[in-house]
Design an enzyme around this catalytic site. Structure first.
Site, PDB file in Angstrom:
ATOM      1  N   TYR A  62       0.881  -1.165   0.000  1.00  0.00           N
ATOM      2  CA  TYR A  62       0.000   0.000   0.000  1.00  0.00           C
ATOM      3  C   TYR A  62       0.919   1.216   0.000  1.00  0.00           C
ATOM      4  O   TYR A  62       1.691   1.423   0.941  1.00  0.00           O
ATOM      5  CB  TYR A  62      -0.877  -0.022   1.245  1.00  0.00           C
ATOM      6  CG  TYR A  62      -1.855   1.142   1.366  1.00  0.00           C
ATOM      7  CD1 TYR A  62      -3.210   0.951   1.148  1.00  0.00           C
ATOM      8  CD2 TYR A  62      -1.429   2.417   1.714  1.00  0.00           C
ATOM      9  CE1 TYR A  62      -4.119   2.001   1.263  1.00  0.00           C
ATOM     10  CE2 TYR A  62      -2.309   3.475   1.818  1.00  0.00           C
ATOM     11  CZ  TYR A  62      -3.655   3.261   1.595  1.00  0.00           C
ATOM     12  OH  TYR A  62      -4.534   4.302   1.707  1.00  0.00           O
ATOM     13  N   ASP A 103      12.405   4.685   2.944  1.00  0.00           N
ATOM     14  CA  ASP A 103      13.038   5.722   3.748  1.00  0.00           C
ATOM     15  C   ASP A 103      12.070   6.331   4.761  1.00  0.00           C
ATOM     16  O   ASP A 103      12.495   6.973   5.725  1.00  0.00           O
ATOM     17  CB  ASP A 103      13.570   6.829   2.840  1.00  0.00           C
ATOM     18  CG  ASP A 103      12.475   7.454   1.984  1.00  0.00           C
ATOM     19  OD1 ASP A 103      11.847   6.708   1.214  1.00  0.00           O
ATOM     20  OD2 ASP A 103      12.254   8.675   2.081  1.00  0.00           O
ATOM     21  N   TYR A 126       1.889   5.605   6.741  1.00  0.00           N
ATOM     22  CA  TYR A 126       2.577   4.792   5.738  1.00  0.00           C
ATOM     23  C   TYR A 126       3.915   4.282   6.273  1.00  0.00           C
ATOM     24  O   TYR A 126       4.199   3.075   6.210  1.00  0.00           O
ATOM     25  CB  TYR A 126       2.791   5.601   4.463  1.00  0.00           C
ATOM     26  CG  TYR A 126       3.714   4.918   3.475  1.00  0.00           C
ATOM     27  CD1 TYR A 126       3.319   3.775   2.798  1.00  0.00           C
ATOM     28  CD2 TYR A 126       4.995   5.415   3.229  1.00  0.00           C
ATOM     29  CE1 TYR A 126       4.166   3.137   1.904  1.00  0.00           C
ATOM     30  CE2 TYR A 126       5.855   4.785   2.345  1.00  0.00           C
ATOM     31  CZ  TYR A 126       5.425   3.648   1.689  1.00  0.00           C
ATOM     32  OH  TYR A 126       6.285   3.017   0.819  1.00  0.00           O
ATOM     33  N   TRP A 151      12.530   7.467  -3.217  1.00  0.00           N
ATOM     34  CA  TRP A 151      12.378   8.310  -4.407  1.00  0.00           C
ATOM     35  C   TRP A 151      12.415   7.470  -5.694  1.00  0.00           C
ATOM     36  O   TRP A 151      13.168   7.740  -6.626  1.00  0.00           O
ATOM     37  CB  TRP A 151      13.459   9.384  -4.436  1.00  0.00           C
ATOM     38  CG  TRP A 151      13.368  10.403  -3.340  1.00  0.00           C
ATOM     39  CD1 TRP A 151      12.792  10.267  -2.112  1.00  0.00           C
ATOM     40  CD2 TRP A 151      13.879  11.742  -3.366  1.00  0.00           C
ATOM     41  NE1 TRP A 151      12.914  11.415  -1.380  1.00  0.00           N
ATOM     42  CE2 TRP A 151      13.573  12.345  -2.128  1.00  0.00           C
ATOM     43  CE3 TRP A 151      14.567  12.486  -4.314  1.00  0.00           C
ATOM     44  CZ2 TRP A 151      13.933  13.655  -1.817  1.00  0.00           C
ATOM     45  CZ3 TRP A 151      14.931  13.788  -3.997  1.00  0.00           C
ATOM     46  CH2 TRP A 151      14.609  14.367  -2.761  1.00  0.00           C
TER      47      TRP A 151
END
Length: 312
Positions: A62, A103, A126, A151
């Site tokens: 998710y 991260d 999250y 990223w």
């Protein structure tokens, strides 16, 4: 070696499938909904058993960072309980699991790149759900690699590179955050690293360096610097271009807080597996080039078109 990856639509899954089509000796299979649904843990073992894996890559997750603030139960069901079920299934099948994390398990307050032993402190749902997933994976299967990345972009799915190119096509200027730093990471490079590590695990059944690793692109930048590089490449290649205006995080409101520092040290992974991602600028150029190479070919006759993708 048969590599089974959870999820069919994700950037890493798509990158692994692409790599698997051209590499000899590696069979990459993706399993996803409805056969394997992380929100329904009872589906996990049967789906993975039927896929006959030598190694399982736990990539499905998710990932709606802001929406997770309103859907905490679902985020934890998928990212924690679901991830744990995948690792448990791998253990029952007697195979290693490679699990992807983020991260966002860190709060971003450190003034240098994070190493694997740094304290975790997620800022939102999250990140907390992904951290819970790390713990569940480690508890369920001792033969695990947990790969934190950041990223992520690629020619597939939704990501920052695609967003910037799309916005540049219909505006002259865009505002991009300049006080969040990290390592842009190509999913194509993540796939290459996973395949490299998986081959080592497959050859060495007694591999004893399991645990948490950071896996990210080489070099660092902020979001506005990333955007400028994307558009500089695009301009050279004849694609869309726009001016980038730097703004602060406080000027870009989001429901979930983002870490200001997402830089990840990859020294541990490089030492254990003798693999390092290319400089982020090089990998970004490869992805932008691929995206701009997509074109619509108009066939003979009215209203007959098809989309073709080609690499230059």
């Amino acid at each position: 070696m048969r590599l089974v990856v959870t999820g069919r639509e994700g950037q890493v899954a798509a990158s692994l499938l692409e790599a698997g089509r051209v590499l000899a000796g590696i069979d990459v299979v993706a399993v996803g909904r409805p056969q394997l649904d992380l929100a329904r843990p009872e589906t996990v073992f049967k789906a993975l058993e039927a896929s006959r894996p030598d190694i399982i890559v736990s990539a499905a997750a998710y990932t709606a960072v802001d929406q997770a603030e309103d859907e905490a139960d679902l985020a934890f069901a998928v990212n924690a309980e679901g991830a744990g079920a995948v690792a448990e299934a791998a253990a029952r099948l007697g195979v290693p699991v490679i699990h992807l994390s983020t991260d966002y398990v860190f709060d971003g307050t450190k003034d240098s790149a994070y190493v694997e032993t740094d304290p975790t402190a997620p800022l939102g749902v999250y990140g907390a759900s992904k951290l819970a997933g790390e713990l569940a994976v480690a508890a369920a299967n001792p033969h695990h690699l947990i790969l934190r990345t950041a990223w992520v972009y690629s020619p597939f799915g939704k990501n920052f590179v695609k967003t910037i190119l799309g916005l540049a096509a219909d505006r002259d200027e865009m505002k991009v955050v300049a006080d969040q730093w990290g390592n842009p990471t190509s999913a194509l490079d993540i796939a290459a690293a996973i395949l490299h590590a998986a081959a080592m695990l497959d050859r060495d059944k007694g591999f004893d360096a399991c645990g948490v690793y950071h896996l990210a692109g080489t070099g660092e930048t902020n979001w506005s610097g990333f955007a400028r590089h994307i558009l500089d490449i695009s301009r050279v290649l004849g694609g869309p271009h726009a001016r980038i205006r730097d703004i602060a995080t406080e000027d870009y409101s989001t429901k979930a807080r983002r870490p200001c520092n997402s830089r990840l040290s990859t020294v541990k992974f490089r030492s254990a597996f003798a693999w390092q991602a290319p400089d982020w600028r090089i990998s970004t150029q490869r992805t932008v080039s691929r995206l701009l190479a997509k074109e619509t070919v108009i066939l003979a006759g009215p209203s007959q078109t098809r989309n073709c993708s080609s690499d230059r």
